[in-house]
Write a protein that holds these residues in place. Structure first.
Motif, mmCIF file in Angstrom:
data_model
loop_
_atom_site.group_PDB
_atom_site.id
_atom_site.type_symbol
_atom_site.label_atom_id
_atom_site.label_comp_id
_atom_site.label_asym_id
_atom_site.label_seq_id
_atom_site.Cartn_x
_atom_site.Cartn_y
_atom_site.Cartn_z
ATOM 1 N N VAL A 147 0.860 -1.205 0.000
ATOM 2 C CA VAL A 147 0.000 0.000 0.000
ATOM 3 C C VAL A 147 0.890 1.247 0.000
ATOM 4 O O VAL A 147 0.619 2.212 -0.722
ATOM 5 C CB VAL A 147 -0.984 -0.025 1.191
ATOM 6 C CG1 VAL A 147 -1.746 1.288 1.284
ATOM 7 C CG2 VAL A 147 -1.967 -1.180 1.054
ATOM 8 N N GLU A 148 1.973 1.214 0.751
ATOM 9 C CA GLU A 148 2.886 2.369 0.770
ATOM 10 C C GLU A 148 3.472 2.623 -0.628
ATOM 11 O O GLU A 148 3.646 3.764 -1.041
ATOM 12 C CB GLU A 148 4.018 2.141 1.783
ATOM 13 C CG GLU A 148 3.550 2.304 3.214
ATOM 14 C CD GLU A 148 4.591 1.890 4.261
ATOM 15 O OE1 GLU A 148 4.314 2.067 5.449
ATOM 16 O OE2 GLU A 148 5.669 1.369 3.883
ATOM 17 N N GLU A 149 3.772 1.534 -1.336
ATOM 18 C CA GLU A 149 4.313 1.683 -2.701
ATOM 19 C C GLU A 149 3.286 2.344 -3.622
ATOM 20 O O GLU A 149 3.622 3.230 -4.421
ATOM 21 C CB GLU A 149 4.690 0.299 -3.232
ATOM 22 C CG GLU A 149 5.298 0.329 -4.611
ATOM 23 C CD GLU A 149 5.389 -1.062 -5.227
ATOM 24 O OE1 GLU A 149 5.460 -2.066 -4.490
ATOM 25 O OE2 GLU A 149 5.383 -1.143 -6.460
ATOM 26 N N ALA A 150 2.014 1.920 -3.492
ATOM 27 C CA ALA A 150 0.957 2.524 -4.314
ATOM 28 C C ALA A 150 0.832 4.014 -3.981
ATOM 29 O O ALA A 150 0.759 4.858 -4.884
ATOM 30 C CB ALA A 150 -0.366 1.802 -4.066
ATOM 31 N N VAL A 151 0.860 4.327 -2.706
ATOM 32 C CA VAL A 151 0.727 5.733 -2.273
ATOM 33 C C VAL A 151 1.901 6.556 -2.821
ATOM 34 O O VAL A 151 1.717 7.673 -3.316
ATOM 35 C CB VAL A 151 0.637 5.811 -0.725
ATOM 36 C CG1 VAL A 151 0.749 7.246 -0.233
ATOM 37 C CG2 VAL A 151 -0.673 5.176 -0.253
ATOM 38 N N ALA A 152 3.089 5.970 -2.799
ATOM 39 C CA ALA A 152 4.270 6.685 -3.308
ATOM 40 C C ALA A 152 4.150 6.968 -4.806
ATOM 41 O O ALA A 152 4.764 7.903 -5.316
ATOM 42 C CB ALA A 152 5.538 5.876 -3.029
ATOM 43 N N ALA A 153 3.320 6.154 -5.502
ATOM 44 C CA ALA A 153 3.106 6.385 -6.943
ATOM 45 C C ALA A 153 1.910 7.308 -7.179
ATOM 46 O O ALA A 153 1.418 7.405 -8.299
ATOM 47 C CB ALA A 153 2.909 5.049 -7.653
ATOM 48 N N GLY A 154 1.434 7.937 -6.118
ATOM 49 C CA GLY A 154 0.363 8.931 -6.267
ATOM 50 C C GLY A 154 -1.044 8.360 -6.151
ATOM 51 O O GLY A 154 -2.022 9.038 -6.457
ATOM 52 N N ILE A 155 -1.148 7.110 -5.705
ATOM 53 C CA ILE A 155 -2.468 6.460 -5.612
ATOM 54 C C ILE A 155 -3.041 6.669 -4.204
ATOM 55 O O ILE A 155 -2.329 6.500 -3.210
ATOM 56 C CB ILE A 155 -2.326 4.953 -5.938
ATOM 57 C CG1 ILE A 155 -1.919 4.790 -7.403
ATOM 58 C CG2 ILE A 155 -3.603 4.192 -5.602
ATOM 59 C CD1 ILE A 155 -1.583 3.380 -7.826
ATOM 60 N N ASP A 156 -4.324 7.042 -4.124
ATOM 61 C CA ASP A 156 -4.899 7.233 -2.785
ATOM 62 C C ASP A 156 -6.152 6.389 -2.576
ATOM 63 O O ASP A 156 -6.838 6.537 -1.568
ATOM 64 C CB ASP A 156 -5.199 8.717 -2.522
ATOM 65 C CG ASP A 156 -6.202 9.286 -3.509
ATOM 66 O OD1 ASP A 156 -6.763 8.501 -4.303
ATOM 67 O OD2 ASP A 156 -6.426 10.505 -3.481
ATOM 68 N N ASP A 157 -6.450 5.504 -3.521
ATOM 69 C CA ASP A 157 -7.633 4.643 -3.400
ATOM 70 C C ASP A 157 -7.200 3.213 -3.705
ATOM 71 O O ASP A 157 -6.717 2.924 -4.803
ATOM 72 C CB ASP A 157 -8.704 5.117 -4.407
ATOM 73 C CG ASP A 157 -10.005 4.343 -4.271
ATOM 74 O OD1 ASP A 157 -9.966 3.105 -4.409
ATOM 75 O OD2 ASP A 157 -11.048 4.982 -4.051
ATOM 76 N N VAL A 158 -7.349 2.349 -2.704
ATOM 77 C CA VAL A 158 -6.847 0.977 -2.833
ATOM 78 C C VAL A 158 -7.987 0.004 -2.551
ATOM 79 O O VAL A 158 -8.692 0.144 -1.548
ATOM 80 C CB VAL A 158 -5.709 0.741 -1.806
ATOM 81 C CG1 VAL A 158 -5.233 -0.707 -1.845
ATOM 82 C CG2 VAL A 158 -4.539 1.691 -2.058
ATOM 83 N N LEU A 159 -8.157 -0.956 -3.438
ATOM 84 C CA LEU A 159 -9.159 -1.998 -3.219
ATOM 85 C C LEU A 159 -8.430 -3.314 -2.958
ATOM 86 O O LEU A 159 -7.624 -3.754 -3.778
ATOM 87 C CB LEU A 159 -10.056 -2.147 -4.458
ATOM 88 C CG LEU A 159 -11.101 -3.258 -4.365
ATOM 89 C CD1 LEU A 159 -12.212 -2.900 -3.374
ATOM 90 C CD2 LEU A 159 -11.713 -3.560 -5.735
ATOM 91 N N VAL A 160 -8.713 -3.920 -1.813
ATOM 92 C CA VAL A 160 -8.086 -5.207 -1.491
ATOM 93 C C VAL A 160 -9.124 -6.302 -1.733
ATOM 94 O O VAL A 160 -10.258 -6.215 -1.245
ATOM 95 C CB VAL A 160 -7.605 -5.238 -0.022
ATOM 96 C CG1 VAL A 160 -6.867 -6.543 0.261
ATOM 97 C CG2 VAL A 160 -6.700 -4.048 0.283
ATOM 98 N N ILE A 161 -8.739 -7.302 -2.533
ATOM 99 C CA ILE A 161 -9.643 -8.433 -2.794
ATOM 100 C C ILE A 161 -9.333 -9.485 -1.729
ATOM 101 O O ILE A 161 -8.225 -10.026 -1.693
ATOM 102 C CB ILE A 161 -9.410 -9.061 -4.200
ATOM 103 C CG1 ILE A 161 -9.256 -7.976 -5.282
ATOM 104 C CG2 ILE A 161 -10.502 -10.067 -4.529
ATOM 105 C CD1 ILE A 161 -10.468 -7.228 -5.661
ATOM 106 N N ILE A 162 -10.307 -9.749 -0.885
ATOM 107 C CA ILE A 162 -10.034 -10.603 0.268
ATOM 108 C C ILE A 162 -10.721 -11.957 0.155
ATOM 109 O O ILE A 162 -11.721 -12.106 -0.551
ATOM 110 C CB ILE A 162 -10.502 -9.919 1.576
ATOM 111 C CG1 ILE A 162 -11.902 -9.360 1.393
ATOM 112 C CG2 ILE A 162 -9.530 -8.847 1.990
ATOM 113 C CD1 ILE A 162 -12.469 -8.751 2.616
#
Ligand code: G1P
Length: 296
Positions: A43-58
């Protein structure tokens, strides 16, 4: 070049059988790498790429994941009362990173099926997929480059890395040709987990993808492949075979630091490497490893 903001999808519904019994009641994405669950690095890697919305498939055992990205007010309050601000900051890190959403996969029918579950949340936009078994060093940004390439060329982009030919059967493998960009290749074909004899190259798909929404239609039509599962690689192979469907499929060839946490030995190595890099643990751990090496 500025890139548009996109959503990230993290499939985390695997059974984690390689780590039993640790994963009996806990998703493998929650296994700590040093002192953070593996999924938090992703998630930190996604945020570092400018992403602020994350969907986790559980899958099953979703509670630990959902709780990790939620506030835990009693603990925050206790740490605040004690004036332990460092720990307070650490406990709040995961809940303040991004907007994290969850959807259940239902039947575990493979990675392609898991990605298809993101369709409603993602809508008609380009999105990123990050697999938790691969951790990419924050010093070697990969996803930012992939988003830039996807945006610039209206392409589907897959992360590739050279591996030893004896390891290619563990990965999706790409048949490629060069482009004008030294780190970008055009993908002509993809094959999921080929034997060393059948592999078209030693370029392995590592778990980062920037996908266009057309992938959903293709995934819906994709029949179960390797292991009886609906494979994302097979859907990408269809896109690579017909540029009319969604434009080109490109690969960004990654030469940076990647840590594999997918099996027990690699997981141990990754934890040690990441700990050695840290100021608070590295010097003492390094000294101990040297001592230990003398006794082996
Ligand atoms: C998945 C993909 C494979 C890719 C790999 C990267 O396989 O199906 O194409 O190379 O992730 O980690 P898995 O490792 O989940 O079996």
């Amino acid at each position: 070049m500025s890139t548009p903001s996109i959503k990230a999808v993290i499939p985390a519904a695997g059974l984690g059988t390689r780590f039993l019994p640790a994963t009996k009641a806990m998703p493998k994405e929650m296994l700590p790498v040093v002192d953070k669950p593996a999924i938090q690095y992703v998630v930190e890697e996604a945020v570092a790429a400018g992403i602020d919305d994350v969907l986790v498939i559980i899958g099953r055992n979703k509670n630990a994941l959902a709780n990790h990205f939620d506030r835990v007010t009693e603990l925050e309050h206790t740490l605040e009362q004690k004036g332990d601000l460092t720990k307070l900051e650490r406990v709040m890190e995961a809940s303040s990173l991004a907007d994290v959403h969850f959807v259940r996969q239902g039947d575990p029918k493979g990675l392609g099926h898991a990605v298809l579950r993101a369709q409603k949340h993602v809508g008609d936009e380009t999105f990123a997929v990050l697999l938790g078994d691969d951790l990419i060093d924050a010093r070697d940004p990969l996803l930012t480059r992939m988003i830039e390439v996807s945006h610039g060329q209206s392409a589907t982009v897959v992360a590739l890395m050279e591996v030893d030919p004896s390891q290619i059967h563990l990965y999706g493998c790409a048949d490629v040709e060069p482009t004008a960009d030294p780190d970008v290749v055009r993908i002509n074909a993809l094959v999921e987990k080929p034997s060393a004899d059948e592999a078209p190259s030693n370029l392995a798909i590592i778990g980062r993808y920037v996908l266009k929404p057309e992938i959903f239609d293709v995934l819906e039509r994709t029949e179960p492949g390797k292991g009886g599962e609906i494979q994302l690689t097979d859907a990408l192979q269809q896109l690579a075979g017909d540029e009319q469907l969604a434009g080109p499929v490109l690969g960004v060839v990654f030469g940076g630091r990647r840590y594999d946490t997918g099996d027990r030995l690699d997981y141990l190595k990754s934890s040690i490497q990441l700990a050695l890099d840290r100021d608070d643990l590295g010097p003492a751990l390094g000294a101990w490893i040297k001592e230990l090496a003398e006794t082996l």
